[in-house]
Design a protein around this motif. Sequence first.
Motif, PDB file in Angstrom:
ATOM      1  N   ILE A   1       0.828  -1.202   0.000  1.00  0.00           N
ATOM      2  CA  ILE A   1       0.000   0.000   0.000  1.00  0.00           C
ATOM      3  C   ILE A   1       0.867   1.257   0.000  1.00  0.00           C
ATOM      4  CG2 ILE A   1      -1.668   1.313   1.352  1.00  0.00           C
ATOM      5  CD1 ILE A   1      -2.721  -1.458   2.326  1.00  0.00           C
ATOM      6  N   ILE A   2       1.928   1.255   0.806  1.00  0.00           N
ATOM      7  CA  ILE A   2       2.839   2.402   0.813  1.00  0.00           C
ATOM      8  C   ILE A   2       3.467   2.591  -0.561  1.00  0.00           C
ATOM      9  CG2 ILE A   2       5.036   3.261   1.730  1.00  0.00           C
ATOM     10  CD1 ILE A   2       4.293   2.053   4.408  1.00  0.00           C
ATOM     11  N   GLY A   3       3.839   1.466  -1.181  1.00  0.00           N
ATOM     12  CA  GLY A   3       4.427   1.544  -2.514  1.00  0.00           C
ATOM     13  C   GLY A   3       3.483   2.157  -3.522  1.00  0.00           C
ATOM     14  N   ARG A   4       2.236   1.713  -3.516  1.00  0.00           N
ATOM     15  CA  ARG A   4       1.247   2.273  -4.439  1.00  0.00           C
ATOM     16  C   ARG A   4       1.052   3.765  -4.178  1.00  0.00           C
ATOM     17  NH1 ARG A   4      -2.649  -0.593  -7.308  1.00  0.00           N
ATOM     18  NH2 ARG A   4      -2.365  -2.833  -7.363  1.00  0.00           N
ATOM     19  N   PHE A   5       0.984   4.126  -2.897  1.00  0.00           N
ATOM     20  CA  PHE A   5       0.744   5.528  -2.555  1.00  0.00           C
ATOM     21  C   PHE A   5       1.910   6.403  -3.001  1.00  0.00           C
ATOM     22  CE2 PHE A   5       1.326   9.054   0.465  1.00  0.00           C
ATOM     23  CZ  PHE A   5       0.155   9.746   0.218  1.00  0.00           C
ATOM     24  N   LEU A   6       3.153   5.956  -2.754  1.00  0.00           N
ATOM     25  CA  LEU A   6       4.316   6.767  -3.118  1.00  0.00           C
ATOM     26  C   LEU A   6       4.427   6.916  -4.638  1.00  0.00           C
ATOM     27  CD1 LEU A   6       6.965   5.468  -0.547  1.00  0.00           C
ATOM     28  CD2 LEU A   6       5.685   7.619  -0.495  1.00  0.00           C
TER      29      LEU A   6
ATOM     30  N   MET B   1      -9.590   4.404  -4.229  1.00  0.00           N
ATOM     31  CA  MET B   1     -10.445   3.227  -4.080  1.00  0.00           C
ATOM     32  C   MET B   1      -9.614   1.953  -4.220  1.00  0.00           C
ATOM     33  SD  MET B   1     -13.634   2.245  -3.537  1.00  0.00           S
ATOM     34  CE  MET B   1     -14.786   3.504  -4.130  1.00  0.00           C
ATOM     35  N   VAL B   2      -8.660   1.953  -5.146  1.00  0.00           N
ATOM     36  CA  VAL B   2      -7.813   0.775  -5.367  1.00  0.00           C
ATOM     37  C   VAL B   2      -7.012   0.448  -4.113  1.00  0.00           C
ATOM     38  CG1 VAL B   2      -5.909  -0.175  -6.738  1.00  0.00           C
ATOM     39  CG2 VAL B   2      -7.680   1.202  -7.848  1.00  0.00           C
ATOM     40  N   MET B   3      -6.478   1.467  -3.442  1.00  0.00           N
ATOM     41  CA  MET B   3      -5.694   1.228  -2.228  1.00  0.00           C
ATOM     42  C   MET B   3      -6.561   0.656  -1.109  1.00  0.00           C
ATOM     43  SD  MET B   3      -2.826   4.264  -1.959  1.00  0.00           S
ATOM     44  CE  MET B   3      -3.956   5.642  -2.130  1.00  0.00           C
ATOM     45  N   PHE B   4      -7.805   1.133  -1.022  1.00  0.00           N
ATOM     46  CA  PHE B   4      -8.728   0.566  -0.040  1.00  0.00           C
ATOM     47  C   PHE B   4      -8.980  -0.907  -0.320  1.00  0.00           C
ATOM     48  CE2 PHE B   4     -13.357  -0.388   0.502  1.00  0.00           C
ATOM     49  CZ  PHE B   4     -13.307  -0.651   1.868  1.00  0.00           C
TER      50      PHE B   4
ATOM     51  N   LEU C   1      10.459  -1.646  -0.324  1.00  0.00           N
ATOM     52  CA  LEU C   1      10.416  -0.220  -0.044  1.00  0.00           C
ATOM     53  C   LEU C   1      11.687   0.491  -0.511  1.00  0.00           C
ATOM     54  CD1 LEU C   1       8.725  -0.239   3.487  1.00  0.00           C
ATOM     55  CD2 LEU C   1       7.712   0.445   1.302  1.00  0.00           C
ATOM     56  N   ILE C   2      12.837  -0.183  -0.435  1.00  0.00           N
ATOM     57  CA  ILE C   2      14.076   0.397  -0.963  1.00  0.00           C
ATOM     58  C   ILE C   2      13.953   0.592  -2.472  1.00  0.00           C
ATOM     59  CG2 ILE C   2      16.524  -0.061  -1.420  1.00  0.00           C
ATOM     60  CD1 ILE C   2      16.688  -1.377   1.317  1.00  0.00           C
ATOM     61  N   ASN C   3      13.405  -0.408  -3.148  1.00  0.00           N
ATOM     62  CA  ASN C   3      13.195  -0.312  -4.591  1.00  0.00           C
ATOM     63  C   ASN C   3      12.312   0.883  -4.940  1.00  0.00           C
ATOM     64  OD1 ASN C   3      11.040  -1.061  -6.856  1.00  0.00           O
ATOM     65  ND2 ASN C   3      12.970  -2.019  -7.440  1.00  0.00           N
ATOM     66  N   ILE C   4      11.215   1.024  -4.213  1.00  0.00           N
ATOM     67  CA  ILE C   4      10.278   2.126  -4.468  1.00  0.00           C
ATOM     68  C   ILE C   4      10.925   3.472  -4.139  1.00  0.00           C
ATOM     69  CG2 ILE C   4       8.090   3.153  -3.739  1.00  0.00           C
ATOM     70  CD1 ILE C   4       7.244   0.159  -3.147  1.00  0.00           C
ATOM     71  N   GLY C   5      11.606   3.527  -2.987  1.00  0.00           N
ATOM     72  CA  GLY C   5      12.258   4.772  -2.584  1.00  0.00           C
ATOM     73  C   GLY C   5      13.338   5.199  -3.571  1.00  0.00           C
ATOM     74  N   LEU C   6      14.108   4.237  -4.064  1.00  0.00           N
ATOM     75  CA  LEU C   6      15.154   4.556  -5.039  1.00  0.00           C
ATOM     76  C   LEU C   6      14.540   5.038  -6.345  1.00  0.00           C
ATOM     77  CD1 LEU C   6      18.146   4.545  -5.782  1.00  0.00           C
ATOM     78  CD2 LEU C   6      17.905   2.151  -6.459  1.00  0.00           C
ATOM     79  N   ASN C   7      13.482   4.386  -6.780  1.00  0.00           N
ATOM     80  CA  ASN C   7      12.812   4.803  -8.016  1.00  0.00           C
ATOM     81  C   ASN C   7      12.293   6.231  -7.897  1.00  0.00           C
ATOM     82  OD1 ASN C   7      11.640   4.627 -10.567  1.00  0.00           O
ATOM     83  ND2 ASN C   7       9.773   3.711  -9.795  1.00  0.00           N
TER      84      ASN C   7
END
Length: 492
Positions: free
Chosen positions: A19-24, A281-284, A154-160
Amino acid sequence: MAGVKSLVKDTAIYGLSSIIGRFLNWCLVPMYTNLFPSSEYGQVTYIYSIVALVLIILTYGMETGFFRFANHDRWTDPMAVYSTALISLASTSTLFIILTCSFAGGIATALECPGHASYITMMSVAVAIDAFTALPFSYLRYVKKAVRFATLKLINIGLNIGLNLFFLLLCPWLMKVAPGSVEWFYNPSFGIGYIFLANLISSGVTLVMLIPELTGFRYRFVGKLWCEMIVYSFPLLVIGIAGIMNQTIDKLIYPWLAPDKATAMADLGIYGANYKIAIIMVMFIQAFRFAYEPFIFAQNKEKGENKLQAYSDAMKFFLIFGLLIFLGVMFYLNIIKYFIAPSYFSGLKVVPVIMIAELLFGIFFNLSLWYKLTDKTVWGTWFSLLGLAVTILINILLVPRFNYMGCALAALGCYLVMTVASYLVGRAKYPIPYDLRSMLLYTVVAAALYGISLIAVTPWEVVDYAIRTILLVLYITFIIRREKINILPFRR
């Protein structure tokens, strides 16, 4: 009890990282829509729609196949299963890179981005890496290393995200104030190519970080085992392709169906950007899915009719919260719309349609419990294929007449048909006493309140927001009173 606690903990960790990944990633959309014209963002939307499909094909169900055969009585060595699957994925991913890079120019032209073969090269390597690393991530789940799994994700998402900010914001600023520091590697005309480059670098770094999961054991390729895994995984590949096509086929075929071919990519960019607003809505639904699957299988062990009532209550409250999210987004859309650039506002009309479509998808997921609990997952394949046929048909019929609104209506029609079909078949195969009267009532109330918000428009925006806030409070109050919800514990 210890096992249940472990399951809940791991589910929370996996769900939180997703969920954090989708949000970021969602947070990058405002930057993209403000930096790039809709025609260029349309190319990004188009390429990533294809990437989603290719990723399913390149993993060909091996993740689930690994879990199945690593726990199989006939194959007592999980590492033989793991290494066989790794060799298989490594071979197909390498072959994919060779083929796409060899014909990158032609593929770029076919994908409506002629002259940008580098986009195809970068994304082919990135998606091949992601397909291969899907298995090490599955291995981390197998050995119950949830924290390492989430950390690497999360490292992958943060780096991207960091690389996107570096290439798209910092480098252009440095080109103005200190060009000598970046002009040796930065090319402003590369534009959206830096989005794909950031993806490639983050995927490559993730592969390096997964080296501990790729070493320390003897690689073996067991031909008989591989054949059995392919036979087992092929139906999952079909389901996966049908499922992802339901979500992306509208964007894939839009350039061929658009009434104005000259502005097709620009229109697709507008549609893709406004589609992102519905990600709330998708994240929910994503959060609900992580909690719901362990819930239904745990409840299935219970005896008596209480478990059926639990399934019914879960569906009802899912709808209640889904309608609340729909009303919240639509009532304050004039604020939320600034999530994208003003030049994309012409596509806001698709937002309510997409929100309802996603809500229907969540209801379909709720209904899917009957074929999961009865081990008749083949029905999931039929429903997905039915939805795909409906999506393609409605796109063909409506897009030439209604532009990208036809895509939104196709998504709505797809999930509506899938939901109705799953409910009717499920009522015969595994009847659950859903509270249809209450669910219909809440839907009608939400629709009425939304209708009032469209009619009760004043010259003063502040007054409009006050009216909509009152309407939202009325919906919540109505639910609390009718469901006899005790809010005292929440107040405390």
